[in-house]
Design a protein around this motif. Structure first.
Motif, PDB file in Angstrom:
ATOM      1  N   VAL A 168       0.862  -1.182   0.000  1.00 44.54           N
ATOM      2  CA  VAL A 168       0.000   0.000   0.000  1.00 44.54           C
ATOM      3  C   VAL A 168       0.894   1.226   0.000  1.00 44.54           C
ATOM      4  O   VAL A 168       1.957   1.238   0.629  1.00 44.54           O
ATOM      5  CB  VAL A 168      -0.938  -0.006   1.225  1.00 44.54           C
ATOM      6  N   SER A 169       0.506   2.258  -0.708  1.00 45.89           N
ATOM      7  CA  SER A 169       1.333   3.460  -0.795  1.00 45.89           C
ATOM      8  C   SER A 169       1.412   4.163   0.550  1.00 45.89           C
ATOM      9  O   SER A 169       0.382   4.460   1.165  1.00 45.89           O
ATOM     10  CB  SER A 169       0.760   4.415  -1.846  1.00 45.89           C
ATOM     11  N   LEU A 170       2.632   4.437   0.995  1.00 44.73           N
ATOM     12  CA  LEU A 170       2.874   5.140   2.254  1.00 44.73           C
ATOM     13  C   LEU A 170       3.773   6.344   1.969  1.00 44.73           C
ATOM     14  O   LEU A 170       4.853   6.184   1.403  1.00 44.73           O
ATOM     15  CB  LEU A 170       3.551   4.226   3.275  1.00 44.73           C
ATOM     16  N   ASP A 171       3.330   7.525   2.378  1.00 42.54           N
ATOM     17  CA  ASP A 171       4.105   8.734   2.088  1.00 42.54           C
ATOM     18  C   ASP A 171       4.454   9.525   3.342  1.00 42.54           C
ATOM     19  O   ASP A 171       4.945  10.654   3.250  1.00 42.54           O
ATOM     20  CB  ASP A 171       3.358   9.631   1.099  1.00 42.54           C
ATOM     21  N   ASP A 172       4.228   8.936   4.520  1.00 46.70           N
ATOM     22  CA  ASP A 172       4.520   9.624   5.778  1.00 46.70           C
ATOM     23  C   ASP A 172       5.435   8.771   6.641  1.00 46.70           C
ATOM     24  O   ASP A 172       5.230   8.617   7.843  1.00 46.70           O
ATOM     25  CB  ASP A 172       3.214   9.916   6.530  1.00 46.70           C
ATOM     26  N   LEU A 173       6.458   8.207   6.038  1.00 47.20           N
ATOM     27  CA  LEU A 173       7.224   7.146   6.683  1.00 47.20           C
ATOM     28  C   LEU A 173       7.895   7.544   7.993  1.00 47.20           C
ATOM     29  O   LEU A 173       7.784   6.811   8.985  1.00 47.20           O
ATOM     30  CB  LEU A 173       8.252   6.584   5.698  1.00 47.20           C
ATOM     31  N   PRO A 174       8.619   8.655   8.084  1.00 43.46           N
ATOM     32  CA  PRO A 174       9.258   8.971   9.376  1.00 43.46           C
ATOM     33  C   PRO A 174       8.243   9.125  10.513  1.00 43.46           C
ATOM     34  O   PRO A 174       8.447   8.590  11.613  1.00 43.46           O
ATOM     35  CB  PRO A 174      10.006  10.276   9.083  1.00 43.46           C
ATOM     36  N   ALA A 175       7.156   9.838  10.271  1.00 39.32           N
ATOM     37  CA  ALA A 175       6.149  10.022  11.316  1.00 39.32           C
ATOM     38  C   ALA A 175       5.455   8.707  11.636  1.00 39.32           C
ATOM     39  O   ALA A 175       5.181   8.410  12.811  1.00 39.32           O
ATOM     40  CB  ALA A 175       5.123  11.068  10.873  1.00 39.32           C
ATOM     41  N   LEU A 176       5.168   7.910  10.604  1.00 40.35           N
ATOM     42  CA  LEU A 176       4.537   6.614  10.831  1.00 40.35           C
ATOM     43  C   LEU A 176       5.448   5.712  11.643  1.00 40.35           C
ATOM     44  O   LEU A 176       4.985   5.010  12.557  1.00 40.35           O
ATOM     45  CB  LEU A 176       4.194   5.962   9.488  1.00 40.35           C
ATOM     46  N   ARG A 177       6.740   5.733  11.348  1.00 40.71           N
ATOM     47  CA  ARG A 177       7.675   4.922  12.118  1.00 40.71           C
ATOM     48  C   ARG A 177       7.625   5.284  13.593  1.00 40.71           C
ATOM     49  O   ARG A 177       7.604   4.393  14.455  1.00 40.71           O
ATOM     50  CB  ARG A 177       9.102   5.106  11.595  1.00 40.71           C
TER      51      ARG A 177
END
Length: 256
Positions: free
Chosen positions: A12-21
């Motif tokens: 699935v497309s994820l574009d908020d990787l640092p915050a999601l991590r």
């Protein structure tokens, strides 16, 4: 056995990787989970262990994000947590193939479930009377632990070698139905998308991989056990741990 081990993935497309991590790691820490979660622009791949209550709480939290709603995990039990720590890592791919034209987050590859594959193997052909070729997309040290004995095994050392092996052997699959398989589904899904990309027809992934096959049909037609990338080393057809150590590449490697 008091510990629940789960593995799951979703393209699935994820574009908020640092915050999601940061959010994912904080939730894992709060619930005292151990394991590895990989996040990349193409999706999520996770391997976690804890008592069931903590696992259920984490999955309920994760499902609140619409991108992961309904994400299902493969489950297996153990007496101990087979991970030493909790890691949430950012990567370019959640399973590395280095084929940039493949966009798995754009749509799923065709799949067959465990019961269908068992039936095909029982009868010796698919439902259109085509011969069925099984393709093992795992690394050689994994296939040494167990595999479908009739499967094509290219003895690769890493997943990135699979496209070259297929390119040199494409004629083998002409006119056949091809079912690729791996531990939990992620490699065989990407493999099918690559096979479609190079013009191969009648190609499918085994839904949920070997672990789901064991869970649903008990490992019929399988020989040996199934390698897993944690301190259990491998699980048998009943998904019970075998504790085969040491691991060749360490805990939390790309395994599903």
């Amino acid at each position: 056995m008091s510990i629940l081990n789960i593995s799951a993935y979703r393209f699935v497309s994820l574009d908020d990787l640092p915050a999601l991590r940061e959010r994912v790691f904080a939730q894992c820490e709060a619930l005292a989970l151990k394991g590895t979660i990989l996040l990349a622009p193409e999706g999520i791949n996770l391997f976690l262990a804890a008592p069931r209550e903590a696992i259920d709480a984490f999955m309920a939290w994760l499902h609140q994000d619409s991108r992961f709603a309904g994400l299902e995990a493969k489950e297996s039990p153990s007496d101990q947590v087979p991970f030493k720590r909790m890691r949430v890592r950012l990567k370019k791919e959640i399973i590395t193939l280095r084929q940039p034209t493949i966009r798995p987050e754009g749509g799923r590859a065709p799949a067959v479930d465990a019961a269908t594959l068992k039936r095909w193997l029982d009868q010796g052909h698919d439902d259109r009377s085509r011969d069925v070729i099984l393709l093992d997309t795992r690394n050689a040290y994994e296939t040494d632990i167990g595999m479908f004995p009739q499967a094509v095994d290219y003895r690769i050392a890493r997943f990135t070698e699979l496209p070259g092996a297929l390119a040199a052997d494409q004629a083998r699959y002409h006119g056949k139905t091809v079912v690729s398989y791996c531990t939990g589904g992620i490699r065989c899904e990407k493999a099918v998308l690559h096979m479609q990309d190079i013009g191969m027809e009648n190609v499918y992934q085994l839904e949920g991989g070997i672990l789901k096959y064991f869970e649903e049909v008990g490992g019929t037609h399988w020989e040996g056990d199934c390698f897993v990338f944690d301190e259990r080393g491998a699980v048998d057809k009943a998904l019970a741990p075998l504790d085969l150590l040491p691991l060749p590449y360490g805990e939390g490697a790309e395994s599903t």
